[in-house]
Motif scaffolding. Structure first.
Motif, PDB file in Angstrom:
ATOM      1  N   LEU A  95       0.822  -1.205   0.000  1.00 13.46           N
ATOM      2  CA  LEU A  95       0.000   0.000   0.000  1.00 13.46           C
ATOM      3  C   LEU A  95       0.860   1.261   0.000  1.00 13.46           C
ATOM      4  CD1 LEU A  95      -2.671   1.456   0.134  1.00 13.46           C
ATOM      5  CD2 LEU A  95      -2.777   0.981   2.589  1.00 13.46           C
ATOM      6  N   ILE A  96       1.957   1.244   0.739  1.00 13.01           N
ATOM      7  CA  ILE A  96       2.840   2.411   0.761  1.00 13.01           C
ATOM      8  C   ILE A  96       3.452   2.647  -0.619  1.00 13.01           C
ATOM      9  CG2 ILE A  96       5.016   3.318   1.685  1.00 13.01           C
ATOM     10  CD1 ILE A  96       4.228   2.063   4.372  1.00 13.01           C
ATOM     11  N   VAL A  97       3.786   1.580  -1.323  1.00 14.34           N
ATOM     12  CA  VAL A  97       4.301   1.727  -2.686  1.00 14.34           C
ATOM     13  C   VAL A  97       3.223   2.313  -3.594  1.00 14.34           C
ATOM     14  CG1 VAL A  97       5.158   0.489  -4.714  1.00 14.34           C
ATOM     15  CG2 VAL A  97       6.037  -0.065  -2.441  1.00 14.34           C
ATOM     16  N   GLU A  98       1.991   1.881  -3.421  1.00 17.12           N
ATOM     17  CA  GLU A  98       0.893   2.462  -4.198  1.00 17.12           C
ATOM     18  C   GLU A  98       0.759   3.952  -3.930  1.00 17.12           C
ATOM     19  OE1 GLU A  98      -2.409  -0.935  -5.059  1.00 17.12           O
ATOM     20  OE2 GLU A  98      -2.511   0.022  -3.102  1.00 17.12           O
ATOM     21  N   VAL A 118       5.491   9.937 -13.142  1.00 18.38           N
ATOM     22  CA  VAL A 118       5.181  10.588 -11.864  1.00 18.38           C
ATOM     23  C   VAL A 118       6.424  11.234 -11.275  1.00 18.38           C
ATOM     24  CG1 VAL A 118       4.487  10.173  -9.470  1.00 18.38           C
ATOM     25  CG2 VAL A 118       3.209   9.110 -11.353  1.00 18.38           C
ATOM     26  N   TYR A 119       7.507  10.479 -11.250  1.00 17.85           N
ATOM     27  CA  TYR A 119       8.737  10.990 -10.632  1.00 17.85           C
ATOM     28  C   TYR A 119       9.374  12.086 -11.480  1.00 17.85           C
ATOM     29  CZ  TYR A 119       8.650   7.668  -6.834  1.00 17.85           C
ATOM     30  OH  TYR A 119       8.286   6.998  -5.682  1.00 17.85           O
ATOM     31  N   VAL A 168      12.707   5.297   1.624  1.00 18.49           N
ATOM     32  CA  VAL A 168      13.080   3.953   1.170  1.00 18.49           C
ATOM     33  C   VAL A 168      12.385   3.637  -0.152  1.00 18.49           C
ATOM     34  CG1 VAL A 168      12.895   1.482   1.679  1.00 18.49           C
ATOM     35  CG2 VAL A 168      13.573   3.086   3.489  1.00 18.49           C
ATOM     36  N   VAL A 169      11.095   3.972  -0.227  1.00  8.14           N
ATOM     37  CA  VAL A 169      10.365   3.731  -1.483  1.00  8.14           C
ATOM     38  C   VAL A 169      10.971   4.549  -2.613  1.00  8.14           C
ATOM     39  CG1 VAL A 169       8.134   3.820  -2.637  1.00  8.14           C
ATOM     40  CG2 VAL A 169       8.236   3.363  -0.195  1.00  8.14           C
ATOM     41  N   ASP A 170      11.110   5.843  -2.379  1.00  2.78           N
ATOM     42  CA  ASP A 170      11.572   6.720  -3.454  1.00  2.78           C
ATOM     43  C   ASP A 170      12.978   6.337  -3.919  1.00  2.78           C
ATOM     44  OD1 ASP A 170       9.233   8.174  -3.436  1.00  2.78           O
ATOM     45  OD2 ASP A 170       9.989   9.711  -2.068  1.00  2.78           O
ATOM     46  N   GLY A 171      13.847   6.033  -2.975  1.00  4.95           N
ATOM     47  CA  GLY A 171      15.197   5.644  -3.351  1.00  4.95           C
ATOM     48  C   GLY A 171      15.221   4.368  -4.167  1.00  4.95           C
ATOM     49  N   THR A 172      14.433   3.382  -3.738  1.00  3.86           N
ATOM     50  CA  THR A 172      14.380   2.112  -4.471  1.00  3.86           C
ATOM     51  C   THR A 172      13.784   2.301  -5.857  1.00  3.86           C
ATOM     52  OG1 THR A 172      14.107   0.920  -2.375  1.00  3.86           O
ATOM     53  CG2 THR A 172      13.546  -0.266  -4.391  1.00  3.86           C
ATOM     54  N   VAL A 173      12.690   3.076  -5.926  1.00  2.00           N
ATOM     55  CA  VAL A 173      12.035   3.306  -7.213  1.00  2.00           C
ATOM     56  C   VAL A 173      12.990   3.988  -8.189  1.00  2.00           C
ATOM     57  CG1 VAL A 173      10.235   4.640  -8.386  1.00  2.00           C
ATOM     58  CG2 VAL A 173       9.675   3.329  -6.336  1.00  2.00           C
ATOM     59  N   LEU A 174      13.666   5.035  -7.736  1.00 10.71           N
ATOM     60  CA  LEU A 174      14.595   5.741  -8.624  1.00 10.71           C
ATOM     61  C   LEU A 174      15.751   4.842  -9.062  1.00 10.71           C
ATOM     62  CD1 LEU A 174      14.651   9.228  -6.882  1.00 10.71           C
ATOM     63  CD2 LEU A 174      13.640   8.669  -9.100  1.00 10.71           C
ATOM     64  N   TYR A 175      16.263   4.033  -8.131  1.00 10.48           N
ATOM     65  CA  TYR A 175      17.357   3.107  -8.452  1.00 10.48           C
ATOM     66  C   TYR A 175      16.923   2.125  -9.531  1.00 10.48           C
ATOM     67  CZ  TYR A 175      21.132  -0.266  -7.642  1.00 10.48           C
ATOM     68  OH  TYR A 175      22.198  -1.105  -7.797  1.00 10.48           O
ATOM     69  N   GLU A 176      15.730   1.555  -9.358  1.00 18.03           N
ATOM     70  CA  GLU A 176      15.246   0.559 -10.316  1.00 18.03           C
ATOM     71  C   GLU A 176      14.890   1.193 -11.663  1.00 18.03           C
ATOM     72  OE1 GLU A 176      15.119  -2.831  -9.851  1.00 18.03           O
ATOM     73  OE2 GLU A 176      16.273  -2.331  -8.064  1.00 18.03           O
ATOM     74  N   GLY A 180      16.487   0.523 -15.553  1.00 14.90           N
ATOM     75  CA  GLY A 180      15.622   0.041 -16.620  1.00 14.90           C
ATOM     76  C   GLY A 180      14.613  -0.992 -16.179  1.00 14.90           C
ATOM     77  N   GLU A 181      14.350  -1.068 -14.867  1.00 16.17           N
ATOM     78  CA  GLU A 181      13.439  -2.080 -14.336  1.00 16.17           C
ATOM     79  C   GLU A 181      12.115  -1.444 -13.896  1.00 16.17           C
ATOM     80  OE1 GLU A 181      14.187  -5.207 -14.438  1.00 16.17           O
ATOM     81  OE2 GLU A 181      16.284  -4.971 -15.015  1.00 16.17           O
ATOM     82  N   THR A 182      11.059  -2.262 -13.842  1.00 15.53           N
ATOM     83  CA  THR A 182       9.815  -1.834 -13.204  1.00 15.53           C
ATOM     84  C   THR A 182       9.989  -2.025 -11.707  1.00 15.53           C
ATOM     85  OG1 THR A 182       8.518  -2.461 -15.135  1.00 15.53           O
ATOM     86  CG2 THR A 182       7.328  -2.213 -13.056  1.00 15.53           C
ATOM     87  N   PRO A 183       9.833  -0.964 -10.893  1.00 20.29           N
ATOM     88  CA  PRO A 183      10.350  -0.991  -9.522  1.00 20.29           C
ATOM     89  C   PRO A 183       9.424  -1.552  -8.454  1.00 20.29           C
ATOM     90  CG  PRO A 183       9.561   1.191 -10.058  1.00 20.29           C
ATOM     91  CD  PRO A 183       9.398   0.372 -11.306  1.00 20.29           C
ATOM     92  N   VAL A 184       8.216  -1.943  -8.782  1.00 11.86           N
ATOM     93  CA  VAL A 184       7.221  -2.246  -7.753  1.00 11.86           C
ATOM     94  C   VAL A 184       7.665  -3.389  -6.835  1.00 11.86           C
ATOM     95  CG1 VAL A 184       4.892  -3.154  -7.378  1.00 11.86           C
ATOM     96  CG2 VAL A 184       5.272  -1.316  -9.031  1.00 11.86           C
ATOM     97  N   THR A 185       8.020  -4.516  -7.406  1.00 10.30           N
ATOM     98  CA  THR A 185       8.351  -5.689  -6.588  1.00 10.30           C
ATOM     99  C   THR A 185       9.526  -5.403  -5.658  1.00 10.30           C
ATOM    100  OG1 THR A 185       7.538  -7.205  -8.289  1.00 10.30           O
ATOM    101  CG2 THR A 185       9.041  -8.109  -6.633  1.00 10.30           C
ATOM    102  N   GLN A 186      10.577  -4.789  -6.194  1.00 13.68           N
ATOM    103  CA  GLN A 186      11.755  -4.501  -5.379  1.00 13.68           C
ATOM    104  C   GLN A 186      11.436  -3.491  -4.287  1.00 13.68           C
ATOM    105  OE1 GLN A 186      14.483  -6.214  -5.658  1.00 13.68           O
ATOM    106  NE2 GLN A 186      15.570  -5.141  -4.021  1.00 13.68           N
ATOM    107  N   ALA A 187      10.593  -2.506  -4.578  1.00  8.67           N
ATOM    108  CA  ALA A 187      10.230  -1.512  -3.571  1.00  8.67           C
ATOM    109  C   ALA A 187       9.461  -2.164  -2.421  1.00  8.67           C
ATOM    110  CB  ALA A 187       9.407  -0.402  -4.207  1.00  8.67           C
ATOM    111  N   ILE A 188       8.567  -3.080  -2.742  1.00 12.46           N
ATOM    112  CA  ILE A 188       7.828  -3.786  -1.694  1.00 12.46           C
ATOM    113  C   ILE A 188       8.780  -4.603  -0.828  1.00 12.46           C
ATOM    114  CG2 ILE A 188       6.127  -5.621  -1.250  1.00 12.46           C
ATOM    115  CD1 ILE A 188       4.619  -4.637  -3.734  1.00 12.46           C
TER     116      ILE A 188
END
Length: 202
Positions: A95-98, A118-119, A168-176, A180-188
């Motif tokens: 939910l936090i990732v959403e 979005v970013y 943590v979410v934002d950092g992971t999302v930007l890293y992924e 070139g990856e879709t970041p959802v799974t890794q962010a969770i």
């Protein structure tokens, strides 16, 4: 009486249409694309109407940004309101990732490109000094929403911890995204690791 109110009502609807169109141009094409002509074409209104409500390009950008941010907040609140009053750790992280990415995870149309949009708009806004106060207000609301989600997991946290979880979410999302990856799974997964360590046990 009705006749005296009609012009005001029409003006209100036109101004609303202008703001909505500015937000639509912003989402699709970025701040540099926001001009009175582009917004008028998007809204289906004469360009002088746009200039009447927003004489300067800076005002038009600010109005479009505010509309977009309010829409993001409304979507995030909708994600929270639709769920049970208690959440396990995985659902809390999800939910936090959403909330942070403004994307419903079960939506199969989610792609790296849509989250990146979005970013990108968020980062672009920070380059405009006149828009930074609106971004600051949005950040505060977003941290508060994250805190509300953590409460559903039985955790009572400070604003600083909520911001840390969001980081943590934002950092992971930007890293992924950069990889070139879709970041959802890794962010969770990163949140499942980080939340107990940042917030303590439930």
């Amino acid at each position: 009486m009705l006749q005296s109110r009609e012009p005001s009502t029409r003006a209100h609807h036109r101004k609303r249409a202008v703001v909505r169109a500015a937000a639509a141009v912003l989402r699709r094409r970025g701040f540099d694309a926001i001009t009175s002509r582009a917004v008028a074409e998007e809204a289906g209104l004469p360009e002088p109407t746009v200039r009447h409500h927003y004489p300067s390009r800076e005002d038009l950008k600010a109005a479009g940004l505010e509309f977009m941010l309010n829409d993001w907040i409304a979507q995030a609140e909708g994600f929270i309101d639709r769920l049970p009053q208690t959440l396990n750790l995985h659902d809390t992280a999800r939910l936090i990732v959403e909330v942070a990415t403004v994307h419903a995870i079960e939506n199969e149309s989610i792609t790296r490109h849509t989250i990146s949009g979005v970013y990108e708009r968020y980062l672009q806004a920070g380059k405009h000094p006149e828009l930074r106060s609106r971004i600051g207000a949005y950040n505060a609301v977003l941290a508060d929403l994250v805190g509300r989600v953590l409460v559903l997991n039985g955790r009572h946290v400070s604003a600083e911890i909520s911001r840390s979880v969001l980081a943590v979410v934002d950092g992971t999302v930007l890293y992924e995204l950069a990889a070139g990856e879709t970041p959802v799974t890794q962010a969770i997964q990163m949140l499942e690791f980080a939340i107990p360590r940042l917030c303590g046990p439930t």
